[in-house]
Design an enzyme around this catalytic site. Structure first.
Site, PDB file in Angstrom:
ATOM      1  N   HIS A 155       0.872  -1.185  -0.160  1.00 20.38           N
ATOM      2  CA  HIS A 155      -0.118  -0.029   0.058  1.00 20.38           C
ATOM      3  C   HIS A 155       0.827   1.286   0.037  1.00 20.38           C
ATOM      4  O   HIS A 155       2.113   1.196   0.019  1.00 20.38           O
ATOM      5  CB  HIS A 155      -1.077   0.103   1.301  1.00 20.38           C
ATOM      6  CG  HIS A 155      -0.266   0.184   2.522  1.00 20.38           C
ATOM      7  ND1 HIS A 155       0.545   0.936   3.101  1.00 20.38           N
ATOM      8  CD2 HIS A 155      -0.157  -0.961   3.583  1.00 20.38           C
ATOM      9  CE1 HIS A 155       1.031   0.639   4.129  1.00 20.38           C
ATOM     10  NE2 HIS A 155       0.626  -0.464   4.602  1.00 20.38           N
ATOM     11  N   CYS A 194       2.685  -5.240   6.759  1.00 20.07           N
ATOM     12  CA  CYS A 194       2.584  -4.876   5.239  1.00 20.07           C
ATOM     13  C   CYS A 194       3.751  -4.350   4.817  1.00 20.07           C
ATOM     14  O   CYS A 194       4.462  -3.906   5.409  1.00 20.07           O
ATOM     15  CB  CYS A 194       1.142  -4.226   4.891  1.00 20.07           C
ATOM     16  SG  CYS A 194      -0.332  -4.841   5.887  1.00 20.07           S
TER      17      CYS A 194
END
Length: 272
Positions: free
Chosen positions: A190, A198
């Site tokens: 992201h 992440c």
């Protein structure tokens, strides 16, 4: 075997809240920062004007197609140079992202009808954890393995996000064998520069990766995440804390990266 398959399928449904899910819902519920609104929003003075301008929907209601409308041409202009240098058509037929945790780098590889070629690389701005696979919900580990894209979220709190299919079959099998009921879920690539479990790439980089993935098709994108670059030195288990199947995982990751790189040529890259 049927019983094992049912157990593994059940594990795939566990982990209701993943490492990044609290910040990036897959459904379109998050607002988009004002700075990211398209620059062209003229008033529609006539019906013919609708063919000249694109007006996106309100924040939180974007679709993948809206994202392509807003960022598509800009990404094509930027990535076009790198694809031309690598002599690969844009958009290509297949794409592989290689994420290297120690180096904090993500490589973009692509091909049309020939071998995969290195197109460019990006800095990973944030990735929590250390070397080793992800084992459970809340361990703050970026997973390691070979993954596919499970979805594209144009309404992420982190600008845009690409959801990986963690846990995959390999992860689920070993979770079942070790009786780990919740191996975690909701792992994304992201934007922005902060993350837990992440890969945070920054907004400009995620625009390129998101648009490219959407244009190529999620089924044609592979994501390989390694603890470090096996082309520099081999992936080896140097900690007794890692699970006994880690050598098998590292062998799989190494084969993917080395096979990909063997046919490619070095090109000029431009990490952010």
């Amino acid at each position: 075997m049927k019983s094992t398959a049912r157990i593994i399928a059940g594990l795939a449904l566990t982990g209701l809240l993943g490492a990044c899910s609290g910040h990036k819902p897959v459904t379109a519920t998050a607002g988009r920062p004002a700075a990211l609104k398209p620059r062209i929003q003229p008033p529609l003075q006539a019906q013919s004007d609708r063919k000249m301008y694109y007006l996106p929907p309100p924040p939180g209601q974007w679709t993948v197609q809206d994202t392509l409308q807003v960022y598509g041409e800009r990404v094509k202009d930027k990535l076009g140079y790198y694809f031309a240098e690598a002599e690969v058509s844009y958009p290509p037929k297949e794409v592989v992202f290689i994420a290297l945790k120690q180096e904090k780098k993500l490589e973009l590889w692509a091909r049309d009808n020939g071998n995969f070629q290195l197109i460019r690389d990006y800095y990973i701005l944030a990735a929590s954890g250390e070397a080793g696979p992800k084992l459970r919900q809340g361990d703050r580990q970026v997973p390691e393995g070979v993954y596919r894209i499970a979805g594209l979220n144009p309404n992420s709190h982190y600008h845009l996000s690409i959801k990986l299919n963690y846990p995959n079959e390999f992860d689920l099998l070993h979770a079942w064998q070790e009786r780990r009921a919740n191996p975690g879920s909701d792992i994304f690539i992201h934007g922005k520069a902060a993350s837990v479990g992440c890969l945070a790439m920054g907004d400009e980089a995620i625009e390129e990766l998101f648009v490219l993935a959407a244009q190529v098709g999620a089924e044609n994108v592979k994501v390989v995440i390694a603890p470090h670059d096996p082309r520099v030195y081999p992936l080896q288990v140097d900690s007794e804390d890692l699970p006994p199947w880690t050598p098998e995982l590292y062998s799989l990751i190494s084969r993917e990266i080395l096979a990909l790189s063997s046919g490619g040529k070095s090109v000029k890259t431009g990490a952010f």
